[in-house]
Design a protein around this motif. Sequence first.
Motif, PDB file in Angstrom:
ATOM      1  N   LYS A 267     -15.498  -3.623  -4.189  1.00 17.85           N
ATOM      2  CA  LYS A 267     -14.434  -4.533  -3.735  1.00 17.85           C
ATOM      3  C   LYS A 267     -15.009  -5.693  -2.923  1.00 17.85           C
ATOM      4  O   LYS A 267     -14.549  -6.824  -3.041  1.00 17.85           O
TER       5      LYS A 267
ATOM      6  N   GLU B 164      -7.487  -2.777   3.836  1.00 17.65           N
ATOM      7  CA  GLU B 164      -6.344  -2.799   2.917  1.00 17.65           C
ATOM      8  C   GLU B 164      -5.156  -2.148   3.605  1.00 17.65           C
ATOM      9  O   GLU B 164      -5.283  -1.097   4.213  1.00 17.65           O
ATOM     10  N   ASP B 165      -3.997  -2.819   3.495  1.00 17.54           N
ATOM     11  CA  ASP B 165      -2.727  -2.297   4.025  1.00 17.54           C
ATOM     12  C   ASP B 165      -1.813  -2.057   2.854  1.00 17.54           C
ATOM     13  O   ASP B 165      -1.615  -2.973   2.065  1.00 17.54           O
ATOM     14  N   THR B 166      -1.266  -0.872   2.753  1.00 18.34           N
ATOM     15  CA  THR B 166      -0.314  -0.667   1.651  1.00 18.34           C
ATOM     16  C   THR B 166       1.087  -0.508   2.209  1.00 18.34           C
ATOM     17  O   THR B 166       1.316   0.319   3.091  1.00 18.34           O
ATOM     18  N   MET B 167       1.977  -1.377   1.713  1.00 19.77           N
ATOM     19  CA  MET B 167       3.381  -1.279   2.110  1.00 19.77           C
ATOM     20  C   MET B 167       4.190  -1.188   0.829  1.00 19.77           C
ATOM     21  O   MET B 167       4.183  -2.120   0.018  1.00 19.77           O
TER      22      MET B 167
ATOM     23  N   ASP C  70       4.820  -0.648  -2.812  1.00 20.06           N
ATOM     24  CA  ASP C  70       3.821  -0.707  -3.887  1.00 20.06           C
ATOM     25  C   ASP C  70       2.977  -1.977  -3.804  1.00 20.06           C
ATOM     26  O   ASP C  70       2.293  -2.353  -4.745  1.00 20.06           O
ATOM     27  N   GLU C  71       3.001  -2.607  -2.638  1.00 19.37           N
ATOM     28  CA  GLU C  71       2.170  -3.812  -2.487  1.00 19.37           C
ATOM     29  C   GLU C  71       0.995  -3.539  -1.562  1.00 19.37           C
ATOM     30  O   GLU C  71       1.152  -2.934  -0.498  1.00 19.37           O
ATOM     31  N   THR C  72      -0.187  -3.951  -1.995  1.00 24.60           N
ATOM     32  CA  THR C  72      -1.371  -3.779  -1.139  1.00 24.60           C
ATOM     33  C   THR C  72      -1.846  -5.144  -0.655  1.00 24.60           C
ATOM     34  O   THR C  72      -2.003  -6.063  -1.449  1.00 24.60           O
ATOM     35  N   ARG C  73      -2.050  -5.235   0.637  1.00 25.25           N
ATOM     36  CA  ARG C  73      -2.557  -6.481   1.217  1.00 25.25           C
ATOM     37  C   ARG C  73      -4.033  -6.273   1.582  1.00 25.25           C
ATOM     38  O   ARG C  73      -4.390  -5.314   2.246  1.00 25.25           O
ATOM     39  N   THR C  74      -4.880  -7.179   1.112  1.00 23.60           N
ATOM     40  CA  THR C  74      -6.297  -7.108   1.468  1.00 23.60           C
ATOM     41  C   THR C  74      -6.569  -8.167   2.515  1.00 23.60           C
ATOM     42  O   THR C  74      -6.137  -9.309   2.355  1.00 23.60           O
TER      43      THR C  74
ATOM     44  N   ARG D  54      -1.442 -14.475   2.117  1.00 24.00           N
ATOM     45  CA  ARG D  54      -2.344 -13.517   1.445  1.00 24.00           C
ATOM     46  C   ARG D  54      -3.715 -14.136   1.182  1.00 24.00           C
ATOM     47  O   ARG D  54      -4.744 -13.500   1.343  1.00 24.00           O
TER      48      ARG D  54
END
Length: 441
Positions: free
Chosen positions: A9, A321-324, A326-330, A386
């Motif tokens: 990644k 990585e933050d998952t909220m 079904d969306e993942t924020r890098t 983002r």
Amino acid sequence: MNDQSLMEKIVSLCKRRGFVFPGSEIYGGLAGTFDYGPLGVVLKENIENLWLRMFRDDRDDMYGVDAAILMNAKVWEASGHVAGFSDPLVECGKCKKRFRADQLDSKEACPECKGALGDVRQFNMMFKTHAGATEDDSAVVYLRPETAGGIFTNFKNVVDAIHPKLPFGIAQIGKAFRNEIAPRDFVFRSREFSQMEVEYFVKPADWERAFEEWRTRMHLFAKEIGLPQNTVHEFEVPDGDRAHYSKRTIDFQFDFPSKCDELWGLAYRTDFDLSAHAVASGNELSYLDEETKEKFIPHVIEPSLGVDRTILAVLTSAYKEDTMGDETRTYLALSPKIAPVKAMVSPLLKNKPELVEKAREVRAALKKIHPAIAWDDNGNIGKRYRRQDEIGTPFCITVDFDTLGETPNLKDTVTLRHRDSGEQERLTVAEVASRIRAAIE
Ligand code: ATP
């Protein structure tokens, strides 16, 4: 996230967002070489500048040099690199692949094809070339395998030019080249890399105090660039495993994605180098203490930091990585001190000239604090956040209709969004400016 996928990644983000590209990529690449892209260049400069400040400029006993990469071959004969700067090499009789013998689990079978491995031989890691139009042995030069060589050969020049009092040191940042048998793990082990090195000259009896002083400073630097304390480990290199010039070495190891491995080194090089160069060059490389009239060859403490490994450690620590739902924020939780972009300013809507004009004004005001204030008006505001999160921009500033006075008591205020928490607050431009200043200073 397993460690392999973390490395993948990081490599992918570096390519996608312009931090680090594979070297010579359009020709299929060149193993062990990397090119820094627009954001990588700035990240690297920020790390180097912080190092220069902490290791050279904040101190009254440090001086700089920027020595040539091509040096007289005698430098590397005297330093012991021609005879001994080698790694054990072993070749597979079947697939002909070559490996570093000390990194193999089995010394008999090839890790790739299981063929029989040949005898171990020493492989010198210096890149050799020729200076000028002759290609015989008299014209051989080496690309420096460490920047230290250019410091030792300039010891006398600096003493004669500056007359520094002992203890004092010389700092240098520059490229070093090693023909690594097995370059690996992205920029961790490459064939061309940069080093930030100090050679600190002391009276022989003073070496332990100086060693401790630089040890502390290296930990402080790790903290300043945002490496969590529990990811940096000291390893006391035992007798027999140290470089030929060292009487004591501490490796600063870091929890890289692939494994815990050497990030930086701190070595007590004794008077090995200056003595060797004095004998080989016929120059006197001693120091005369004006007070005691004592003449001696100083001893040396060397903090040696690889720039590229530092960047990999910084990216490893910062990648989140933050998952909220079904969306993942890098995002890269980079220290604002080294983040390539300090803040991004954006008009809420790009087709409203009055918002754009106000946002440009805000950006111009913030640029007085620091030039690295970006502009982004592409796509919706969420997408802009983002994009900035992914490159580690600590702050995003949005100008909206309230800034223009739609809600009178909010006139001239903007939204300040924080990268790591995603929290937003309403502040005046002057307050935003002092937040940014406080974060980067
Ligand atoms: P290693 O044991 O990993 O090969 P080393 O002990 O030979 O490293 P030094 O000679 O102490 O490394 O060099 C000082 C620093 O330069 C290292 O701590 C590292 O940060 C950096 N460095 C050394 N070799 C490489 C390389 N091939 N690629 C990137 N950085 C390197």
